[in-house]
Motif scaffolding. Sequence first.
Motif, short mmCIF file in Angstrom:
data_model
loop_
_atom_site.label_atom_id
_atom_site.label_comp_id
_atom_site.label_asym_id
_atom_site.label_seq_id
_atom_site.Cartn_x
_atom_site.Cartn_y
_atom_site.Cartn_z
N ASP B 27 29.08 29.98 6.86
CA ASP B 27 29.37 31.01 7.86
C ASP B 27 30.82 30.89 8.30
O ASP B 27 31.19 29.92 8.97
N THR B 29 32.49 32.46 10.46
CA THR B 29 32.72 32.47 11.90
C THR B 29 32.61 31.06 12.45
O THR B 29 33.48 30.59 13.20
N TRP B 30 31.54 30.39 12.08
CA TRP B 30 31.35 29.03 12.57
C TRP B 30 32.43 28.09 12.07
O TRP B 30 32.86 27.17 12.76
N ILE B 33 35.36 28.47 14.24
CA ILE B 33 35.13 27.92 15.57
C ILE B 33 35.14 26.40 15.54
O ILE B 33 35.78 25.74 16.36
N ASN B 73 21.83 25.19 5.92
CA ASN B 73 21.56 26.30 5.00
C ASN B 73 22.81 26.80 4.34
O ASN B 73 23.67 27.40 4.99
N SER B 98 22.59 23.05 12.38
CA SER B 98 21.82 24.24 12.06
C SER B 98 21.49 24.98 13.33
O SER B 98 21.47 24.39 14.42
N VAL B 99 21.22 26.24 13.16
CA VAL B 99 20.80 27.00 14.32
C VAL B 99 19.29 26.80 14.50
O VAL B 99 18.72 27.11 15.53
N ASP B 100 18.71 26.23 13.50
CA ASP B 100 17.28 25.98 13.51
C ASP B 100 17.01 24.55 13.94
O ASP B 100 17.38 23.61 13.26
N LEU B 119 22.50 21.03 16.95
CA LEU B 119 21.98 22.39 16.98
C LEU B 119 23.09 23.35 17.35
O LEU B 119 23.84 23.11 18.28
N LYS B 120 23.10 24.44 16.65
CA LYS B 120 24.09 25.45 17.00
C LYS B 120 23.51 26.31 18.12
O LYS B 120 22.31 26.61 18.11
N PRO B 121 24.29 26.76 19.03
CA PRO B 121 25.73 26.58 19.15
C PRO B 121 26.11 25.17 19.59
O PRO B 121 25.46 24.58 20.43
N ILE B 122 27.17 24.73 18.98
CA ILE B 122 27.59 23.35 19.22
C ILE B 122 28.60 23.29 20.34
O ILE B 122 29.51 24.11 20.41
N ARG B 123 28.43 22.32 21.15
CA ARG B 123 29.31 22.17 22.30
C ARG B 123 30.46 21.22 22.00
O ARG B 123 30.34 20.33 21.17
N MET B 124 31.49 21.41 22.73
CA MET B 124 32.67 20.56 22.54
C MET B 124 32.33 19.10 22.73
O MET B 124 32.77 18.24 21.97
N GLU B 126 29.76 17.53 22.16
CA GLU B 126 29.05 16.94 21.03
C GLU B 126 30.02 16.56 19.93
O GLU B 126 29.87 15.54 19.26
#
Lengths: 187, 579
Positions: B27, B29-30, B33, B73, B98-100, B119-124, B126
């Motif tokens: 992805d 976009t990810w 980011i 994925n 993963s978002v899952d 887990l996405k969304p991932i925080r800074m 983390e």
Amino acid sequence: MEVVQMQRGLVDYTKTLFMECFLDAQFLQLQQLQDESNPDFVFEVVSLFFDDSEKLLNDLSMALDQPSVDFKKVDAHVHQLKGSSSSIGAQRVKDACVTFRNFCEEQNIEATLRCLQQVKHEYYLVKNKLETLLRLEQQIVAAGGSIPMIEMGFLKTINMKGKHDSGVVYTVETYGVFCDSTSIRSL
Amino acid sequence: MVVETGFSSPRTDAFPAGLRVLVVDDDSTWLKILEKMLKKCFYEVTTCCLAREALNLLRERKNGYDIVISDVNMPDMDGFKLLEHVGLEMDLPVIMMSVDGETRRVMKGVQHGACDYLLKPIRMKELRNIWQHVFRKKIHEVRDIESLEGIESIHITRSGSELFDDGHFLGGEDTTSGRKRKDGDNKHDDKDLGDPSSTKKARVVWTVDLHQKFVKAVNQIGFDKVGPKKILDLMNVPWLTRENVASHLQKYRLYLSRLQKERDIKNSFIGIKHSDPSSKDSNSGAGLHNSMNVIQDNVSNGSFSFSVNNSCVLNVDLKGHEGDVKGISSGPMAESKGTFSIDIPDPPRAKSLQISFDHSLGSVDSVVNLASFSSTDTVQYSWNEIPEIQFKQEYEPLQLENRTNQLPQPGLQHNLLTKYLQPTVSVSPGPSVTEKTATSSGFEVKPMCDKYRNNHIKLSSPTEAVGESHTLNDQVFEPICTTTSSMKSQDIIPNHLTESELSPRNLYDGVGVENLQLCWLQGDCYAMDSGLQGFDCTEYNNPTMIPEMPVHLYDAPRFDHEHLFDPMEYYVIDQGLFA
């Protein structure tokens, strides 16, 4: 229009987006990532999101249009879309994807078709909102102003779903005092 | 803990700043980011959107990265597979995202060796902390080496079972030993840290060749005396350090133990009750033991009676985390004749590798079920053919459950099987054999057994071993002795068979083959002492036998048994593994 007014307008607008769950804390995080070295960061990321999503939506339409639907494939696409939408914080799109996936599991053609419509609807909505927001920002910048930042405290007040960095905590009453002068960063 | 960080590279001062991160996500976009977020943490970021590309990058720039973050994925390669590859070849910490966030997925990630699952969304916040995984690995490496050193010194004096214990804790679940070594570790760390060249361990890529040399060295030394230093000396690879060897050995043992564990647990040997737990075999699961025992009994019959049928269902049940064990069929397997087939079920499911021997000799029908690692191919081996075991890359790490000092039984099984196979195939060095040896990059496992064997028994590589009266024992020994796949059983002297010392249970006692081996040797009492060694042998052997060797565990997925397989297969596997 005065810069300050524009800024206030932007803030209000953004607030509503959060309140209506179009966006969640992830978007705020993106905004915080933007800095001098990368002033168009949010714009770039959002653009990528638009591109990816539209492609995915096309793929989804095609996949569901087949005489014999391959639900695994559909599910994979939706999963991707879910990931994409979570990247910019498009909460409603993401939620729609969750529902979509559930129906994929059930292999329910009708329901999934409806879900697709729902996802598309949400997507275009948020796309519209984001475009408006970005446009407002551009106007402010063009007018010499800086883009105001929404404080995290704001989110806490309105109980946004989703995670967010609660590194910054302000006492916020409703969604009022979240954007004070210190939070306005100059570009 | 007073352990020093051990990072003595130029960027140490600013650690964790400058941490070299490789991000893999399809992805875009990810990817953008994450790159931004990681840069904010002052890490050095490299991004790529394809798993294959990531692997290429990693291989090109060995030691060029400290940690890998990958999405689960991805279109071209499953994130878990990438995870395995990285763990195996480069031994880098890998974080999955993963978002899952389903528990099952997370569990799968951990089982495959991920050091974290975000887990996405991932925080800074983390991402800020990912450096801990790099640090932790460093610490453990040093500690492992210390442990290994400790083990070395006590090898000779300890019995096999004890060795198992050592191996047990070596496996990482070290408790007392590890703790005891803490001081030692600290000292070691200090010492190492002081020396930039040694502290910063270059990432060694254990290629097949390298691993073959390793195995060869191990064989030469003797299982009971194996130690990183000796192996290193024998390997004669100038750029390799003792630590590299030590950690490789460690990983191997760990892996084998895990296999053993799983096998024990899932074992479903038909009717073979683990009635007499061999002394050594304290922890092993009954499965193999039982079967082995049975085999042993048969062996005593004198002929190549790997009477697997009754019991030989060496069910090596390498269960994947999913726990689905497929293909464990002890009973029926036994009856099958003539085919040595290895079924490798799907990775996600249980992996049970079933190897059924088809004794052309006729005397023994042994069906050995080896848990396979999720491979979906069934390899059919006929006695006279070189078994083709297709290694599936998708190996799901076996869970190492209660690690006992079990030697990876699967491997043993393999050996046994190969042994059996050999008998008819007189392996001899027929074209296949030579091919194999030629191709098997060096796994020439010099039969360790040589050391153990008495004058008459000559353990030859499986390929060579042939028709001679391969008593089960011999067969069994082969694997044990020769860590490398070369199971030479050719010169197996029937004498062995008569040796009723061959106590079946030895086969799978923790020491596994080792024990058996010992038994075979007339009068040799390697007993459990060599347990570990034996395991080592088998361990190495086994991996090859087992199609689904946890790649990440063994840097060089290929093991000796390769020459059991068609050379082409080998290459195929090779490519698959190292593609």
